[in-house]
Motif scaffolding. Structure first.
Motif, PDB file in Angstrom:
ATOM      1  N   GLY A   1     -45.890  96.208  85.230  1.00 35.00           N
ATOM      2  CA  GLY A   1     -45.042  97.310  85.692  1.00 35.00           C
ATOM      3  C   GLY A   1     -44.819  97.262  87.199  1.00 35.00           C
ATOM      4  O   GLY A   1     -43.696  97.456  87.686  1.00 35.00           O
TER       5      GLY A   1
ATOM      6  N   ASP B   1     -40.672  94.488  79.465  1.00 31.90           N
ATOM      7  CA  ASP B   1     -42.073  94.485  79.914  1.00 31.90           C
ATOM      8  C   ASP B   1     -42.988  94.945  78.768  1.00 31.90           C
ATOM      9  O   ASP B   1     -42.791  96.022  78.206  1.00 31.90           O
ATOM     10  CB  ASP B   1     -42.127  95.415  81.142  1.00 31.90           C
ATOM     11  CG  ASP B   1     -43.501  95.968  81.484  1.00 31.90           C
ATOM     12  OD1 ASP B   1     -44.500  95.595  80.855  1.00 31.90           O
ATOM     13  OD2 ASP B   1     -43.556  96.816  82.408  1.00 31.90           O
TER      14      ASP B   1
ATOM     15  N   ARG C   1     -56.313 103.281  87.431  1.00 33.83           N
ATOM     16  CA  ARG C   1     -54.857 103.474  87.425  1.00 33.83           C
ATOM     17  C   ARG C   1     -54.476 104.940  87.668  1.00 33.83           C
ATOM     18  O   ARG C   1     -53.453 105.213  88.310  1.00 33.83           O
ATOM     19  CB  ARG C   1     -54.246 102.959  86.108  1.00 33.83           C
ATOM     20  CG  ARG C   1     -52.752 103.091  86.073  1.00 33.83           C
ATOM     21  CD  ARG C   1     -52.038 102.023  85.272  1.00 33.83           C
ATOM     22  NE  ARG C   1     -52.434 101.944  83.878  1.00 33.83           N
ATOM     23  CZ  ARG C   1     -51.935 101.036  83.017  1.00 33.83           C
ATOM     24  NH1 ARG C   1     -51.029 100.169  83.418  1.00 33.83           N
ATOM     25  NH2 ARG C   1     -52.326 101.011  81.772  1.00 33.83           N
TER      26      ARG C   1
ATOM     27  N   ARG D   1     -53.317 108.256  81.498  1.00 34.35           N
ATOM     28  CA  ARG D   1     -53.020 107.655  80.199  1.00 34.35           C
ATOM     29  C   ARG D   1     -54.215 107.737  79.261  1.00 34.35           C
ATOM     30  O   ARG D   1     -55.343 107.460  79.655  1.00 34.35           O
ATOM     31  CB  ARG D   1     -52.572 106.196  80.387  1.00 34.35           C
ATOM     32  CG  ARG D   1     -51.100 106.116  80.720  1.00 34.35           C
ATOM     33  CD  ARG D   1     -50.641 104.722  80.989  1.00 34.35           C
ATOM     34  NE  ARG D   1     -51.019 103.766  79.951  1.00 34.35           N
ATOM     35  CZ  ARG D   1     -50.534 102.538  79.899  1.00 34.35           C
ATOM     36  NH1 ARG D   1     -49.658 102.128  80.806  1.00 34.35           N
ATOM     37  NH2 ARG D   1     -50.921 101.725  78.953  1.00 34.35           N
TER      38      ARG D   1
HETATM   39 MG    MG Z   1     -47.384  98.570  82.133  1.00 32.89          MG
END
Ligand code: MG
Ligand code: ADP
Ligand code: CDP
Length: 207
Positions: free
Chosen positions: A33, A102, A142, A146
């Motif tokens: 990403g 992606d 990150r 998520r």
């Molecule tokens: Mg990604």
């Protein structure tokens, strides 16, 4: 000026140009990403992340939402039919003809179904090669909230990557289409290598 017949042919599906597609693959946390955002800025591609499209589908309250959410939580790969529909819709809506896809195809089913449905072959496949140790560190940091960035799901995703996604990369490697990048370096250094590939239009295999 072209004749009526020329015009008809030009507008017809016979000569309609297929879009340019680059598949961007690599393990979870390898930097797909991040690098796609850079490529968009420099090379005019539209970035389509399969994972982002699936997460948007959950948020939209679609009837597939619960199934997708469960698959992502388990690190499993959502049936191609669902993901390909989302990709096709996003491609149509973009108005562009150059796409970075992606995180797709992630298994043989994804790959074969996309080819069968769209008849599109990727121009090349960008493969971000990174150690599990580094990917794990990145995913745990990150901080995007998520549901799959926890150590249990991360381990499952690594297993799925090795068992199901690497064979797809092997498939394209056998066709000379893989451009492998050392993704363990800092973002700017990785992008220097990415730029060389996009600038040279990359006809040669590097794996
Ligand atoms: Mg990604
Ligand atoms: N080369 C890099 N070095 C260190 N951290 C990186 C690098 N590339 C990406 N990251 C960070 O690692 C995390 C995962 O990157 P991301 O681009 O989301 O990877 P992917 O899409 O492959 O899962 C993000 O927090 C990102 O900021
Ligand atoms: N082609 C794809 C891509 C993602 N996914 C699901 O979405 C999850 C997250 O994918 P992602 O590409 O956003 O993850 P990262 O590799 O970017 O960390 C995967 O673990 C799968 O559960 C899928 O089912 N099929």
């Amino acid at each position: 000026m072209g004749s009526v017949i020329d015009g008809a042919i030009e507008e017809g599906s016979l000569t309609e140009k297929k879009p340019t597609v680059v598949f961007v693959l690599g393990g979870p946390g390898s930097g797909k990403g991040t690098q796609c955002a850079n490529i968009v800025q420099h090379f005019g591609f539209t970035h389509l992340s399969a994972g982002d499209l699936l997460r948007a589908e959950i948020k939209s309250g679609s009837e597939n939402g619960t199934m997708i959410q469960n698959m992502i939580k388990e690190g499993k790969i959502v049936p191609s039919e669902v993901t390909i529909k989302l990709l096709q819709k996003a491609m149509q809506e973009s108005g562009n003809d150059k796409f970075l896809i992606d995180g797709f195809p992630r298994n043989e089913e994804n790959r074969a179904a996309f080819e069968a449905v769209t008849k599109i072959e990727p121009k090349f496949v960008l493969f971000f090669d990174c150690s599990e140790e580094e990917m794990e560190r990145r995913l745990l940091n990150r901080n995007q909230g998520r549901e799959d960035d926890n150590i249990e799901t991360i381990r499952k995703r690594f297993k799925v990557f090795l068992e199901s996604s690497l064979p797809v990369i092997e498939h394209y490697n056998a066709k000379g289409k893989v451009r492998k990048i050392d993704a363990g370096k800092p973002v700017e250094e990785v992008f220097e290598d990415v730029k060389i590939i996009f600038t040279s239009n990359s006809e040669k295999a590097t794996v």
